[in-house]
Design a protein around this motif. Sequence first.
Motif, PDB file in Angstrom:
ATOM      1  N   VAL A   1      -1.716  53.320  20.017  1.00 29.78           N
ATOM      2  CA  VAL A   1      -2.562  52.941  18.884  1.00 29.78           C
ATOM      3  C   VAL A   1      -3.134  51.544  19.085  1.00 29.78           C
ATOM      4  CG1 VAL A   1      -2.544  52.398  16.420  1.00 29.78           C
ATOM      5  CG2 VAL A   1      -1.400  54.455  17.238  1.00 29.78           C
TER       6      VAL A   1
ATOM      7  N   PHE B   1       6.837  50.820  12.539  1.00 34.40           N
ATOM      8  CA  PHE B   1       5.549  51.286  13.070  1.00 34.40           C
ATOM      9  C   PHE B   1       4.599  50.111  13.280  1.00 34.40           C
ATOM     10  CE2 PHE B   1       1.346  53.256  12.814  1.00 34.40           C
ATOM     11  CZ  PHE B   1       1.500  54.303  13.707  1.00 34.40           C
ATOM     12  N   LEU B   2       4.568  49.192  12.307  1.00 29.32           N
ATOM     13  CA  LEU B   2       3.717  48.007  12.448  1.00 29.32           C
ATOM     14  C   LEU B   2       4.158  47.154  13.632  1.00 29.32           C
ATOM     15  CD1 LEU B   2       1.528  46.066  11.461  1.00 29.32           C
ATOM     16  CD2 LEU B   2       3.210  45.100   9.875  1.00 29.32           C
TER      17      LEU B   2
ATOM     18  N   TYR C   1      -6.437  62.129  18.798  1.00 27.10           N
ATOM     19  CA  TYR C   1      -5.537  61.082  18.320  1.00 27.10           C
ATOM     20  C   TYR C   1      -4.061  61.393  18.578  1.00 27.10           C
ATOM     21  CZ  TYR C   1      -9.756  59.791  15.740  1.00 27.10           C
ATOM     22  OH  TYR C   1     -11.041  59.449  15.394  1.00 27.10           O
TER      23      TYR C   1
ATOM     24  N   ALA D   1       2.865  56.178   8.482  1.00 26.46           N
ATOM     25  CA  ALA D   1       3.860  55.325   7.835  1.00 26.46           C
ATOM     26  C   ALA D   1       4.322  55.921   6.506  1.00 26.46           C
ATOM     27  CB  ALA D   1       3.284  53.925   7.616  1.00 26.46           C
TER      28      ALA D   1
ATOM     29  N   PHE E   1      -1.042  58.535  19.133  1.00 27.35           N
ATOM     30  CA  PHE E   1       0.002  58.293  18.144  1.00 27.35           C
ATOM     31  C   PHE E   1       1.374  58.742  18.646  1.00 27.35           C
ATOM     32  CE2 PHE E   1      -3.462  57.539  15.310  1.00 27.35           C
ATOM     33  CZ  PHE E   1      -2.948  56.710  14.331  1.00 27.35           C
TER      34      PHE E   1
ATOM     35  N   THR F   1       3.022  55.684  20.217  1.00 31.05           N
ATOM     36  CA  THR F   1       3.386  54.649  19.246  1.00 31.05           C
ATOM     37  C   THR F   1       4.528  55.098  18.345  1.00 31.05           C
ATOM     38  OG1 THR F   1       1.096  53.885  19.264  1.00 31.05           O
ATOM     39  CG2 THR F   1       2.486  53.118  17.462  1.00 31.05           C
TER      40      THR F   1
ATOM     41  N   VAL G   1       2.905  48.712  16.855  1.00 30.08           N
ATOM     42  CA  VAL G   1       1.467  48.499  17.058  1.00 30.08           C
ATOM     43  C   VAL G   1       1.189  47.066  17.505  1.00 30.08           C
ATOM     44  CG1 VAL G   1      -0.786  48.463  15.928  1.00 30.08           C
ATOM     45  CG2 VAL G   1       0.822  50.311  15.434  1.00 30.08           C
TER      46      VAL G   1
ATOM     47  N   VAL H   1      -8.457  55.333  12.691  1.00 31.62           N
ATOM     48  CA  VAL H   1      -7.121  55.040  13.216  1.00 31.62           C
ATOM     49  C   VAL H   1      -6.293  54.314  12.169  1.00 31.62           C
ATOM     50  CG1 VAL H   1      -5.840  53.776  14.989  1.00 31.62           C
ATOM     51  CG2 VAL H   1      -7.910  55.015  15.604  1.00 31.62           C
TER      52      VAL H   1
ATOM     53  N   CYS I   1      -2.775  55.617  10.680  1.00 34.76           N
ATOM     54  CA  CYS I   1      -1.583  54.760  10.692  1.00 34.76           C
ATOM     55  C   CYS I   1      -0.916  54.754   9.315  1.00 34.76           C
ATOM     56  CB  CYS I   1      -1.956  53.334  11.090  1.00 34.76           C
ATOM     57  SG  CYS I   1      -2.342  53.119  12.844  1.00 34.76           S
TER      58      CYS I   1
END
Length: 272
Positions: free
Chosen positions: A221, A205-206, A64, A248, A68, A71, A209, A240, A244
């Motif tokens: 991601v 972060f959102l 992972y 965050a 990540f 992202t 994605v 995942v 996430c």
Amino acid sequence: MASRGGRRRMPGWLAGIVGAVVIVAAWWLLSVTVFTPPEGTDFTPVPTPLAVLQQLIADGPSAYWSVFQVTVTEALIGFAWGNGLALLLASTVLLLPRIEPVVTQIAVVSYCLPVVAVGGIAIVVLGGAKQPGDPSATAIFLAALAVFFTTVVGALAGFRAADRASLDVVRVFGGGRWTQLTKVRLIAAAPAILNALQIAVPSAFLGAVLGEYMGATDRSVGITLIRLQGNLDSTRVWAVFLLCAVVALVGYAIVGLLSRLVTPWVSGRRSA
């Protein structure tokens, strides 16, 4: 920490632990009651927390990390650009008060724009990653867009909270709007700005994605979730999701710690 009525408030760290326990318990309860696998199959849309944890351990961090890394890089760049522009415009309003309605309208429009439509336009105009493994320009743009409104509103509210007596003292000694901004308003607005930046961390972060869902990236991601969903690998999808949330929360906690260090007078007031 005591409240006004004399009752003791629950510490923030304890509230966080209790909230996490409640969420995990609700997750486990739903996975073993409502979302049980159909007869004759092992597939379930909501695996148990233990199954997700076992999958994470079996895959290992290396499975992972590279995903990540891309992202998080996009989110950090978008976080810097979006918040930097928001703080610049909010500061400009204090120097040129007449443009405040324009800046406010820009912030509101940016908040109301449909992400799907904006992302579709951005992928055409900006494109995605230039090289395999590079950050996506669209993801960076959506990350910046996701934080812009919160920081503009928080900064403007903080600047307005400046003490009038202090502003008058600066004015009496010949200071103009720039001096008021640097000597008084920035200090008064620091708590509100840092709170806005803290909220902006998970938003960035959102946004990154969501930008990756538009495509034009080979490792991130968003594209990983698309592949796992296509393979009906629900356990890894939830793994995942869980990572996430952890990323965050870590970013949120780091900015929160920075806020306590930069504005200790606010922390002392809250604990009184």
